[in-house]
Design a protein around this motif. Structure first.
Motif, PDB file in Angstrom:
ATOM      1  N   ILE A 133       0.843  -1.199   0.000  1.00  0.00           N
ATOM      2  CA  ILE A 133       0.000   0.000   0.000  1.00  0.00           C
ATOM      3  C   ILE A 133       0.876   1.246   0.000  1.00  0.00           C
ATOM      4  O   ILE A 133       0.584   2.226  -0.688  1.00  0.00           O
ATOM      5  CB  ILE A 133      -0.972  -0.015   1.200  1.00  0.00           C
ATOM      6  N   GLY A 134       1.968   1.201   0.750  1.00  0.00           N
ATOM      7  CA  GLY A 134       2.892   2.336   0.781  1.00  0.00           C
ATOM      8  C   GLY A 134       3.480   2.626  -0.588  1.00  0.00           C
ATOM      9  O   GLY A 134       3.587   3.785  -0.995  1.00  0.00           O
ATOM     10  N   LYS A 135       3.835   1.570  -1.323  1.00  0.00           N
ATOM     11  CA  LYS A 135       4.368   1.778  -2.674  1.00  0.00           C
ATOM     12  C   LYS A 135       3.316   2.416  -3.568  1.00  0.00           C
ATOM     13  O   LYS A 135       3.617   3.327  -4.342  1.00  0.00           O
ATOM     14  CB  LYS A 135       4.839   0.459  -3.280  1.00  0.00           C
ATOM     15  N   MET A 136       2.078   1.964  -3.428  1.00  0.00           N
ATOM     16  CA  MET A 136       0.998   2.544  -4.215  1.00  0.00           C
ATOM     17  C   MET A 136       0.839   4.027  -3.892  1.00  0.00           C
ATOM     18  O   MET A 136       0.664   4.854  -4.793  1.00  0.00           O
ATOM     19  CB  MET A 136      -0.304   1.788  -3.921  1.00  0.00           C
ATOM     20  N   CYS A 160      -1.651  11.547  -8.814  1.00  0.00           N
ATOM     21  CA  CYS A 160      -3.021  11.036  -8.726  1.00  0.00           C
ATOM     22  C   CYS A 160      -3.250  10.501  -7.315  1.00  0.00           C
ATOM     23  O   CYS A 160      -3.827   9.432  -7.127  1.00  0.00           O
ATOM     24  CB  CYS A 160      -3.278   9.973  -9.784  1.00  0.00           C
ATOM     25  N   LEU A 161      -2.775  11.254  -6.331  1.00  0.00           N
ATOM     26  CA  LEU A 161      -2.790  10.789  -4.955  1.00  0.00           C
ATOM     27  C   LEU A 161      -4.198  10.635  -4.386  1.00  0.00           C
ATOM     28  O   LEU A 161      -4.459   9.684  -3.649  1.00  0.00           O
ATOM     29  CB  LEU A 161      -1.954  11.725  -4.070  1.00  0.00           C
ATOM     30  N   ASP A 162      -5.123  11.535  -4.695  1.00  0.00           N
ATOM     31  CA  ASP A 162      -6.466  11.452  -4.115  1.00  0.00           C
ATOM     32  C   ASP A 162      -7.154  10.113  -4.424  1.00  0.00           C
ATOM     33  O   ASP A 162      -7.624   9.435  -3.501  1.00  0.00           O
ATOM     34  CB  ASP A 162      -7.332  12.625  -4.559  1.00  0.00           C
ATOM     35  N   LEU A 191      -5.304   7.272  -2.581  1.00  0.00           N
ATOM     36  CA  LEU A 191      -5.570   7.216  -1.141  1.00  0.00           C
ATOM     37  C   LEU A 191      -6.936   6.608  -0.850  1.00  0.00           C
ATOM     38  O   LEU A 191      -7.094   5.891   0.142  1.00  0.00           O
ATOM     39  CB  LEU A 191      -5.454   8.609  -0.524  1.00  0.00           C
ATOM     40  N   THR A 192      -7.905   6.876  -1.717  1.00  0.00           N
ATOM     41  CA  THR A 192      -9.223   6.263  -1.549  1.00  0.00           C
ATOM     42  C   THR A 192      -9.125   4.747  -1.680  1.00  0.00           C
ATOM     43  O   THR A 192      -9.683   3.998  -0.871  1.00  0.00           O
ATOM     44  CB  THR A 192     -10.213   6.823  -2.588  1.00  0.00           C
ATOM     45  N   ILE A 193      -8.404   4.287  -2.674  1.00  0.00           N
ATOM     46  CA  ILE A 193      -8.210   2.855  -2.878  1.00  0.00           C
ATOM     47  C   ILE A 193      -7.415   2.252  -1.735  1.00  0.00           C
ATOM     48  O   ILE A 193      -7.745   1.178  -1.210  1.00  0.00           O
ATOM     49  CB  ILE A 193      -7.528   2.583  -4.234  1.00  0.00           C
ATOM     50  N   ALA A 194      -6.349   2.948  -1.300  1.00  0.00           N
ATOM     51  CA  ALA A 194      -5.512   2.455  -0.202  1.00  0.00           C
ATOM     52  C   ALA A 194      -6.322   2.332   1.085  1.00  0.00           C
ATOM     53  O   ALA A 194      -6.150   1.365   1.834  1.00  0.00           O
ATOM     54  CB  ALA A 194      -4.322   3.383   0.000  1.00  0.00           C
ATOM     55  N   SER A 244      -6.879  -1.234   3.187  1.00  0.00           N
ATOM     56  CA  SER A 244      -6.289  -1.410   4.505  1.00  0.00           C
ATOM     57  C   SER A 244      -7.323  -1.789   5.568  1.00  0.00           C
ATOM     58  O   SER A 244      -6.984  -1.963   6.721  1.00  0.00           O
ATOM     59  CB  SER A 244      -5.550  -0.151   4.926  1.00  0.00           C
ATOM     60  N   CYS A 245      -8.581  -1.920   5.187  1.00  0.00           N
ATOM     61  CA  CYS A 245      -9.617  -2.300   6.166  1.00  0.00           C
ATOM     62  C   CYS A 245      -9.586  -3.775   6.445  1.00  0.00           C
ATOM     63  O   CYS A 245      -9.275  -4.585   5.703  1.00  0.00           O
ATOM     64  CB  CYS A 245     -10.994  -1.913   5.651  1.00  0.00           C
TER      65      CYS A 245
END
Length: 96
Positions: A71-74, A83-85, A88-91, A95-96
């Motif tokens: 996830i950190g690499k993503m 395309c961080l927004d 971050l939504t996907i990450a 992570s749930c």
């Protein structure tokens, strides 16, 4: 240095298979590279005595993030490609 030998010295060391799986994941996302002993001509997929794991620049940055390395690499790549927004939504969902 050699991660496996270092972690064996811990008060409550993880299993050998857990260490090897973690190393394989980190190698797969190119967070670490294996520097082989010059006398070691065996298959590079397997760590041998004398081999050392070294953090790559990506691994150095991942070490400072309190998330799973994948996830950190993503997140890092999302930042690089601006395309961080959405990343971050996907990450957050992953992570749930």
């Amino acid at each position: 240095g050699n991660v496996e030998s270092f972690l064996r010295e811990a008060v409550s060391p993880p299993s050998t298979s857990a260490i090897r799986n973690a190393i394989q994941i980190l190698k797969g996302i190119r967070a670490i590279e294996v520097e082989t002993d010059s006398t070691n001509n065996d298959d590079l997929q397997t760590l041998r005595k004398g081999d050392e794991e070294v953090l790559t620049p990506l691994g150095f940055h991942l070490a400072s993030l309190p998330v799973d390395p994948r996830i950190g690499k993503m997140m890092i790549l999302g930042s690089i490609f601006r395309c961080l927004d959405p990343v971050l939504t996907i990450a957050a969902g992953m992570s749930c």
